[in-house]
Every structure is written in structure tokens, then in C-alpha cells.
Design an enzyme around this catalytic site. Structure first.
Site, PDB file in Angstrom:
ATOM      1  N   ARG A 111      59.281  78.171  18.534  1.00 30.72           N
ATOM      2  CA  ARG A 111      57.854  77.892  19.105  1.00 30.72           C
ATOM      3  C   ARG A 111      56.723  78.687  18.775  1.00 30.72           C
ATOM      4  O   ARG A 111      56.958  80.058  19.199  1.00 30.72           O
ATOM      5  CB  ARG A 111      57.968  77.610  20.670  1.00 30.72           C
ATOM      6  CG  ARG A 111      57.036  76.467  21.214  1.00 30.72           C
ATOM      7  CD  ARG A 111      57.626  76.108  22.526  1.00 30.72           C
ATOM      8  NE  ARG A 111      57.518  77.466  23.510  1.00 30.72           N
ATOM      9  CZ  ARG A 111      57.168  77.130  24.741  1.00 30.72           C
ATOM     10  NH1 ARG A 111      56.903  76.014  25.262  1.00 30.72           N
ATOM     11  NH2 ARG A 111      57.175  78.346  25.443  1.00 30.72           N
ATOM     12  N   THR A 115      50.097  78.479  19.292  1.00 31.34           N
ATOM     13  CA  THR A 115      49.789  77.052  19.421  1.00 31.34           C
ATOM     14  C   THR A 115      50.902  76.234  20.348  1.00 31.34           C
ATOM     15  O   THR A 115      50.679  75.068  20.552  1.00 31.34           O
ATOM     16  CB  THR A 115      49.766  76.490  18.041  1.00 31.34           C
ATOM     17  OG1 THR A 115      51.253  76.441  17.387  1.00 31.34           O
ATOM     18  CG2 THR A 115      48.857  77.194  16.993  1.00 31.34           C
ATOM     19  N   ASP A 207      62.498  83.122  29.259  1.00 34.46           N
ATOM     20  CA  ASP A 207      62.710  82.981  27.824  1.00 34.46           C
ATOM     21  C   ASP A 207      64.313  82.873  27.559  1.00 34.46           C
ATOM     22  O   ASP A 207      64.938  83.832  27.604  1.00 34.46           O
ATOM     23  CB  ASP A 207      62.155  83.842  26.978  1.00 34.46           C
ATOM     24  CG  ASP A 207      62.309  83.533  25.546  1.00 34.46           C
ATOM     25  OD1 ASP A 207      63.522  83.260  24.964  1.00 34.46           O
ATOM     26  OD2 ASP A 207      61.312  83.511  25.009  1.00 34.46           O
ATOM     27  N   ASP A 210      65.772  84.875  24.535  1.00 36.17           N
ATOM     28  CA  ASP A 210      65.771  86.470  24.760  1.00 36.17           C
ATOM     29  C   ASP A 210      66.876  86.686  25.779  1.00 36.17           C
ATOM     30  O   ASP A 210      67.354  87.997  25.720  1.00 36.17           O
ATOM     31  CB  ASP A 210      64.307  86.922  25.282  1.00 36.17           C
ATOM     32  CG  ASP A 210      63.311  86.828  24.197  1.00 36.17           C
ATOM     33  OD1 ASP A 210      63.666  86.988  22.939  1.00 36.17           O
ATOM     34  OD2 ASP A 210      61.853  86.873  24.523  1.00 36.17           O
TER      35      ASP A 210
END
Ligand code: PRP
Ligand code: URA
Length: 216
Positions: A111, A115, A207, A210
């Protein structure tokens, strides 16, 4: 133990106590990479038990040490797992433990942080796509951009039967995926409240990539 939500007919939430217990530890910011990875793996196994409950089976003969009898085996369409890289990789082994004969394809998407649009960089799935049952794997369904792109890519390759398995879903992502692909059944361990302005799920778990791979 599953829950359905009136607003999202394609969504099945897996409310099994073990799934919910493990998900809560996963959300905890103190949970470190090794434990995080183990929990994603275990939740994927538990979710797969539910997500495979409607695979078709057919009767077959078997010789026990004593006599012939009839039993069942999963028929026809071969199960194919397709993790969305990177974070979906964390769900693969847990499902393979239940269905070791499943094949594994890969879809590479990330991603764009600015944006929030998915950028694709890899696509490889086994052939005979129309004959297979595909399980797309990704812990997070946030805006739904990655999920929609992954399903579209699989359909373009000929896939006809696709399920989407995630751990945490945002209403925005479920809406977008089910509007774009109403035929795709979505399985989630939780339907969270909303996205924040950076496209992260609230309350979420941060995340996923991560935390799985220790990159932050
Ligand atoms: C995360 C997650 C999904 C995607 C969800 O991946 O694993 O693939 O974001 O967001 P969306 O629903 O808004 O598309 P990310 O892009 O961070 O890549 P990574 O797995 O490589 O870290
Ligand atoms: N991707 C993640 O890993 N976490 C989120 O909350 C949203 C997208």
C-alpha cells in the site's frame, strides 16, 4: 462459533473463544515479534477450520486392517492458499498444518503510504485456476484496496471460487470488497470500528507486516 452482521452479508466473524483470546494478545503493543508470529499462525489454523467447513467432499472406499468401508475426502477443486505479501505469509503455515496438500500461490502488493493505493509487484499462482478453491490470506482488511486488487488479479487468471481470510477488518474495507466482489466470502476474527486518517484500523493491531517481521 460464528457471527453474521446484517449490513455485510458476505462477512463471517469467527467468535471462537480461542480466536478472540489470541487476537487480544496480538493487539497488545507489548507483544513481541516471536509471539506475534506464533499467534498469527495459531489464529490462522483456527480460522481455517471454519473457512473450510463448506468445501465439498465425496465418498470413497477405504480398506481398514479389518474390512472395506466408505469414508469421505475433500473433492475436486484443490485448495490453494494465496498470501498477499508480506503480512499474509504469516498465515500460510498455520493453514497448511490442517491441509498439507494445499498449493500456495503469492500475490505481491503493498500500500503506497501517501495515496493508500495498492501497488502490485508479483503474481504467481498454480495453473488450472478454474478448478481450484482459493483462500486469499492477509491479516488486515483496511481500505480494501489490496483485497480488491488481489481478487481482481485472481479472477483475471481464471479463478472462480475465492474466499478472503483476514484477522482484523475495517467496515470500510468490508464494504469495498463486498461491493466490488459480492461473490467472495470474507472471514475475519474481528470487525473493528474505523480507519484513521492514515488508513490504519482502529483499534486494530498496528502494522501487521512490521510486527510480524520486526521491521520497525
Ligand atoms: C498491509 C496489509 C494489507 C494492506 C491492507 O500491507 O497487510 O495487505 O496493508 O490495507 P488496505 O486494505 O488499505 O489495502 P502493506 O501494504 O503494509 O504491505 P506489507 O504487508 O508488505 O507490510
Ligand atoms: N495495514 C496494516 O498492517 N494495519 C492497518 O491497520 C492497516 C493496514
Amino acid at each position: 462459533m460464528i457471527e453474521r452482521v446484517k449490513e455485510f452479508p458476505s462477512l463471517i466473524i469467527i467468535r471462537h473463544p480461542l480466536v478472540q483470546h489470541k487476537l487480544t494478545i496480538l493487539r497488545d503493543q507489548r507483544t513481541q515479534t516471536k509471539h506475534f508470529k506464533e499467534l498469527v499462525d495459531e489464529i490462522a489454523t483456527l480460522m481455517a477450520y471454519e473457512a473450510t467447513s463448506e468445501l465439498s467432499i465425496e465418498e470413497r472406499e477405504v480398506d481398514t486392517p479389518l474390512e472395506k468401508t466408505r469414508g469421505w475426502h475433500i473433492s475436486g477443486k484443490k485448495l490453494t492458499l494465496v498470501p498477499i505479501l508480506r503480512a499474509g505469509l504469516g498465515m500460510v503455515e498455520g493453514i497448511l498444518r490442517l491441509v498439507p496438500s494445499a498449493r500456495v500461490g503469492h500475490i505481491g502488493l503493498y500500500r503506497d503510504h501517501g495515496t493508500l493505493q495498492p501497488v502490485d509487484y508479483y503474481f504467481k499462482v498454480p495453473g488450472e485456476t478454474a478448478e481450484r478453491d482459493f483462500f486469499i490470506l492477509d491479516p488486515m482488511l483496511a481500505t480494501g484496496g489490496s483485497a480488491v486488487a488481489a481478487v481482481s488479479a485472481l479472477k483475471k487468471a481464471g479463478a472462480e471460487r475465492i474466499r478472503f481470510l483476514c484477522l482484523v477488518a475495517a467496515p470500510e474495507g468490508v464494504r469495498r470488497l463486498s461491493e466490488a466482489h459480492p461473490d467472495v466470502q470474507i472471514y475475519a476474527a474481528a470487525l473493528d470500528r474505523q480507519l484513521n486518517s492514515s488508513g490504519y484500523i482502529l483499534p486494530g493491531l498496528g502494522d501487521a507486516g512490521d510486527r510480524l517481521f520486526g521491521t520497525r
